[in-house]
Design an enzyme around this catalytic site. Structure first.
Site, PDB file in Angstrom:
ATOM      1  N   THR A  11       5.663 -72.892  47.044  1.00  0.00           N
ATOM      2  CA  THR A  11       6.431 -73.524  45.964  1.00  0.00           C
ATOM      3  C   THR A  11       6.773 -74.972  46.300  1.00  0.00           C
ATOM      4  OG1 THR A  11       7.391 -71.371  45.441  1.00  0.00           O
ATOM      5  CG2 THR A  11       8.532 -73.292  44.576  1.00  0.00           C
ATOM      6  N   LYS A 100      16.188 -74.734  55.710  1.00  0.00           N
ATOM      7  CA  LYS A 100      17.572 -74.654  56.201  1.00  0.00           C
ATOM      8  C   LYS A 100      17.748 -73.617  57.294  1.00  0.00           C
ATOM      9  CE  LYS A 100      16.868 -72.410  52.292  1.00  0.00           C
ATOM     10  NZ  LYS A 100      16.369 -72.704  50.976  1.00  0.00           N
ATOM     11  N   GLY A 129      18.945 -78.085  47.102  1.00  0.00           N
ATOM     12  CA  GLY A 129      17.674 -78.364  46.424  1.00  0.00           C
ATOM     13  C   GLY A 129      17.526 -79.846  46.125  1.00  0.00           C
ATOM     14  N   GLU A 185      14.142 -66.895  48.184  1.00  0.00           N
ATOM     15  CA  GLU A 185      13.493 -66.928  49.495  1.00  0.00           C
ATOM     16  C   GLU A 185      12.410 -65.856  49.529  1.00  0.00           C
ATOM     17  OE1 GLU A 185      14.307 -69.288  51.964  1.00  0.00           O
ATOM     18  OE2 GLU A 185      15.302 -70.033  50.192  1.00  0.00           O
ATOM     19  N   LYS A 200      23.313 -73.058  54.770  1.00  0.00           N
ATOM     20  CA  LYS A 200      23.626 -74.354  54.161  1.00  0.00           C
ATOM     21  C   LYS A 200      25.036 -74.818  54.517  1.00  0.00           C
ATOM     22  CE  LYS A 200      20.314 -73.569  50.442  1.00  0.00           C
ATOM     23  NZ  LYS A 200      20.107 -72.897  49.160  1.00  0.00           N
ATOM     24  N   GLY A 298      13.927 -74.625  43.229  1.00  0.00           N
ATOM     25  CA  GLY A 298      12.802 -74.835  42.314  1.00  0.00           C
ATOM     26  C   GLY A 298      11.856 -75.890  42.870  1.00  0.00           C
TER      27      GLY A 298
HETATM   28  P1  NAP Z   1       6.732 -70.171  49.818  1.00  0.00           P
HETATM   29  O1  NAP Z   1       6.455 -70.361  48.374  1.00  0.00           O
HETATM   30  O2  NAP Z   1       6.688 -68.833  50.414  1.00  0.00           O
HETATM   31  O3  NAP Z   1       5.753 -71.158  50.608  1.00  0.00           O
HETATM   32  C1  NAP Z   1       5.586 -71.153  51.987  1.00  0.00           C
HETATM   33  C2  NAP Z   1       4.123 -71.443  52.243  1.00  0.00           C
HETATM   34  O4  NAP Z   1       3.957 -71.708  53.641  1.00  0.00           O
HETATM   35  C3  NAP Z   1       3.215 -70.257  51.877  1.00  0.00           C
HETATM   36  O5  NAP Z   1       2.140 -70.744  51.120  1.00  0.00           O
HETATM   37  C4  NAP Z   1       2.770 -69.745  53.232  1.00  0.00           C
HETATM   38  O6  NAP Z   1       1.460 -69.254  53.249  1.00  0.00           O
HETATM   39  C5  NAP Z   1       2.804 -71.014  54.058  1.00  0.00           C
HETATM   40  N1  NAP Z   1       2.881 -70.743  55.478  1.00  0.00           N
HETATM   41  C6  NAP Z   1       3.797 -69.995  56.148  1.00  0.00           C
HETATM   42  N2  NAP Z   1       3.515 -69.998  57.452  1.00  0.00           N
HETATM   43  C7  NAP Z   1       2.406 -70.743  57.612  1.00  0.00           C
HETATM   44  C8  NAP Z   1       1.612 -71.102  58.730  1.00  0.00           C
HETATM   45  N3  NAP Z   1       1.920 -70.675  59.963  1.00  0.00           N
HETATM   46  N4  NAP Z   1       0.529 -71.876  58.537  1.00  0.00           N
HETATM   47  C9  NAP Z   1       0.191 -72.309  57.298  1.00  0.00           C
HETATM   48  N5  NAP Z   1       0.898 -72.006  56.181  1.00  0.00           N
HETATM   49  C10 NAP Z   1       1.992 -71.228  56.350  1.00  0.00           C
HETATM   50  O7  NAP Z   1       8.167 -70.762  50.184  1.00  0.00           O
HETATM   51  P2  NAP Z   1       8.911 -71.990  49.487  1.00  0.00           P
HETATM   52  O8  NAP Z   1       9.782 -71.465  48.406  1.00  0.00           O
HETATM   53  O9  NAP Z   1       7.963 -73.087  49.214  1.00  0.00           O
HETATM   54  O10 NAP Z   1       9.905 -72.398  50.665  1.00  0.00           O
HETATM   55  C11 NAP Z   1       9.469 -73.165  51.748  1.00  0.00           C
HETATM   56  C12 NAP Z   1      10.692 -73.651  52.519  1.00  0.00           C
HETATM   57  O11 NAP Z   1      11.494 -74.455  51.658  1.00  0.00           O
HETATM   58  C13 NAP Z   1      11.602 -72.540  53.014  1.00  0.00           C
HETATM   59  O12 NAP Z   1      12.174 -72.953  54.228  1.00  0.00           O
HETATM   60  C14 NAP Z   1      12.670 -72.451  51.928  1.00  0.00           C
HETATM   61  O13 NAP Z   1      13.887 -71.935  52.412  1.00  0.00           O
HETATM   62  C15 NAP Z   1      12.811 -73.912  51.591  1.00  0.00           C
HETATM   63  N6  NAP Z   1      13.344 -74.200  50.260  1.00  0.00           N
HETATM   64  C16 NAP Z   1      12.841 -73.583  49.164  1.00  0.00           C
HETATM   65  C17 NAP Z   1      13.324 -73.929  47.921  1.00  0.00           C
HETATM   66  C18 NAP Z   1      12.810 -73.272  46.669  1.00  0.00           C
HETATM   67  O14 NAP Z   1      13.400 -73.538  45.606  1.00  0.00           O
HETATM   68  N7  NAP Z   1      11.766 -72.479  46.718  1.00  0.00           N
HETATM   69  C19 NAP Z   1      14.322 -74.900  47.808  1.00  0.00           C
HETATM   70  C20 NAP Z   1      14.818 -75.526  48.957  1.00  0.00           C
HETATM   71  C21 NAP Z   1      14.311 -75.173  50.180  1.00  0.00           C
HETATM   72  P3  NAP Z   1       1.034 -67.878  52.553  1.00  0.00           P
HETATM   73  O15 NAP Z   1       1.026 -68.178  51.100  1.00  0.00           O
HETATM   74  O16 NAP Z   1      -0.309 -67.640  53.125  1.00  0.00           O
HETATM   75  O17 NAP Z   1       2.056 -66.860  52.949  1.00  0.00           O
HETATM   76  N1  HSE Z   2      16.503 -69.580  47.779  1.00  0.00           N
HETATM   77  C1  HSE Z   2      17.233 -70.816  47.746  1.00  0.00           C
HETATM   78  C2  HSE Z   2      18.209 -70.754  46.596  1.00  0.00           C
HETATM   79  C3  HSE Z   2      16.296 -71.961  47.583  1.00  0.00           C
HETATM   80  O1  HSE Z   2      18.055 -69.912  45.722  1.00  0.00           O
HETATM   81  O2  HSE Z   2      19.151 -71.563  46.578  1.00  0.00           O
HETATM   82  C4  HSE Z   2      16.966 -73.310  47.658  1.00  0.00           C
HETATM   83  O3  HSE Z   2      17.459 -73.562  48.936  1.00  0.00           O
END
Ligand code: NAP
Ligand code: HSE
Length: 403
Positions: A11, A100, A129, A185, A200, A298
């Site tokens: 994402t 985080k 975010g 998550e 956080k 997001g």
């Molecule tokens: P996600 O959609 O699960 O994306 C993570 C990606 O990293 C997946 O495509 C995964 O691959 C890949 N990955 C994991 N380990 C890897 C490795 N060793 N080598 C290569 N690729 C690898 O998660 P996300 O929502 O983007 O979140 C990512 C980070 O941002 C997290 O720390 C989360 O807490 C943080 N975050 C997310 C948001 C949000 O709104 N989503 C907001 C703020 C912060 P696979 O697809 O193959 O599993």
């Molecule tokens: N899973 C987290 C949330 C993503 O819903 O706030 C943003 O840090």
């Protein structure tokens, strides 16, 4: 030319690639240099992606390429993220992250490592975010002695509570929606059980008060105990139920930090924060109260914060970015048990019985309340005082009220 490598194409990682591509012209103008996305580390196929020629599967390609200036870690989790972040900093690259979990667990050592290598470690997207909060905290509010940070810090749980209460969705339906929108998550119990908000508040407390606060030092409760009945009683007097992360400065450099559902009075701006939105209220001795509000999760809102960090580094690769704090300590964090506050209590008891136990009460009502159930708000008291007075009663729910 400033070369970027993104680790993880989920994402957030794909959002970062999209913003770097879509807004490339304005980013280059504002940085006054060419910001180029050189690599994306993946571990599976992404058929049809326009970034095919940038995909690599071996981190050492990025680590050993002297042209890579900034590594963007958007994989999440601890193990590989910690290893790659450490290797990137040691290889003289700055690191930007939204992770985080990693910052809350290892921020102190990674910031020290970045400093030793004269590089940046920035994580604006790790809290709130897309909301600009960490840089305002460390820059714009730097003249203040801060006393409190209170925030709605998790978009998924705020979204679930909003959808359950306003649209009548079940918990499961609301969670599914949050997952489909990319808010949750990978393991959504991190959201629902409060661990994400805990990470956080650890980061906010460290930046606000100067020492590392570790997640296992912070009492944490999620939203599983919140029911529609509680939301109905709360609404009868204009309260909303919100999952809050709180950090409060204590004497002798200590910190009180905790995460728990609270009833928030209608007059408090946090009560109107709905859907995926987050808000962080800060109290400082010069500014008084300030609040930061926006989309807390997001793809693109989070990418907005990540790319801003990339641009900050790209403008000056060797600048000290002011993110820093001291090591924590086992006795740094104080339990909230002694924090006096009003409490919301719902019990299988008549109003007179509850009043006899708790003293003066503000009664709450709701349509369809069962006979023999009372919900009310108490006068301020500590948790041990509340527990002692409630002994022997059938307590169905109890939450703090934000005073
Ligand atoms: P996600 O959609 O699960 O994306 C993570 C990606 O990293 C997946 O495509 C995964 O691959 C890949 N990955 C994991 N380990 C890897 C490795 N060793 N080598 C290569 N690729 C690898 O998660 P996300 O929502 O983007 O979140 C990512 C980070 O941002 C997290 O720390 C989360 O807490 C943080 N975050 C997310 C948001 C949000 O709104 N989503 C907001 C703020 C912060 P696979 O697809 O193959 O599993
Ligand atoms: N899973 C987290 C949330 C993503 O819903 O706030 C943003 O840090």
């Amino acid at each position: 030319m400033v070369n970027i490598a993104i680790l993880g194409f989920g994402t957030v990682g794909s959002g970062v690639a999209e913003v770097l591509t879509r807004n490339g012209g304005l980013i280059d103008r504002r940085v006054d240099d060419l910001v180029r996305l050189k690599y994306i580390l993946v571990r599976r196929e992404f058929p049809g992606s326009p970034y095919q020629e940038r995909f690599v599967r071996d981190f050492s390609v990025i680590e050993n390429d002297p042209e890579v200036d900034v590594v963007v870690e958007t994989m999440g989790g601890i193990d590989a993220a910690l290893e790659y972040t450490t290797r990137a900093l040691k290889a003289g690259k700055s690191v930007v992250t939204a992770n985080k979990e990693l910052v809350a667990a290892h921020g102190y050592e990674l910031l020290r490592l970045a400093k030793e290598h004269g590089r940046g470690y920035l994580f604006e997207a790790s809290v709130g975010g897309g909301i600009p909060i960490l840089r305002p905290l460390t820059s714009c509010l730097a003249a203040n002695e801060l006393s409190q940070v209170t925030g709605i810090l998790n978009g998924t749980t705020n979204y679930i509570l909003t959808r359950m209460i306003q649209a009548g969705l079940t918990f499961g339906q609301a969670l599914e929606e949050a997952q489909a929108k990319g808010y949750a998550e990978r393991d959504p119990s991190a959201d629902v059980d409060g661990h994400d908000a805990c990470r956080k508040i650890c980061i906010l407390a460290a930046l606000a008060f100067g020492r590392h606060v570790y997640p296992d030092q912070v009492e944490t409760q999620g939203i599983r105990a919140v029911t529609l009945e509680d939301a109905g009683y709360a609404a009868s007097q204009g309260y909303q139920i919100k999952l809050l992360g709180r950090a409060i400065r204590q004497p002798e450099g200590r910190v009180m930090a905790f995460v728990a559902p609270h009833l928030v009075p209608g007059g408090n701006p946090l009560s109107g924060v709905e859907d995926v939105f987050n808000a962080i209220a800060i109290t400082g001795d010069a500014i008084g109260d300030a609040m930061f509000y926006g989309r807390g999760a997001g793809k693109l809102p989070t990418a907005s914060a990540v790319v801003a960090d990339i641009m900050d580094i790209a403008k000056d690769l060797r600048r000290d970015h002011r993110n820093s704090w001291e090591e924590g300590a086992p006795d740094l964090v104080v339990s909230p048990r002694e924090l006096a506050s009003p409490w919301y209590v719902r019990a299988g008891a008549r109003e007179g019985e509850l009043q006899a136990a708790l003293g003066q009460l503000q009664p709450l009502s709701r349509a369809g309340a069962p006979a023999g159930e009372t919900a009310a708000i108490t006068a301020p008291m500590t948790q041990p005082q509340l527990e002692e007075r409630l002994a022997g009663l059938e307590v169905r729910s109890r939450f703090r009220v934000l005073a």
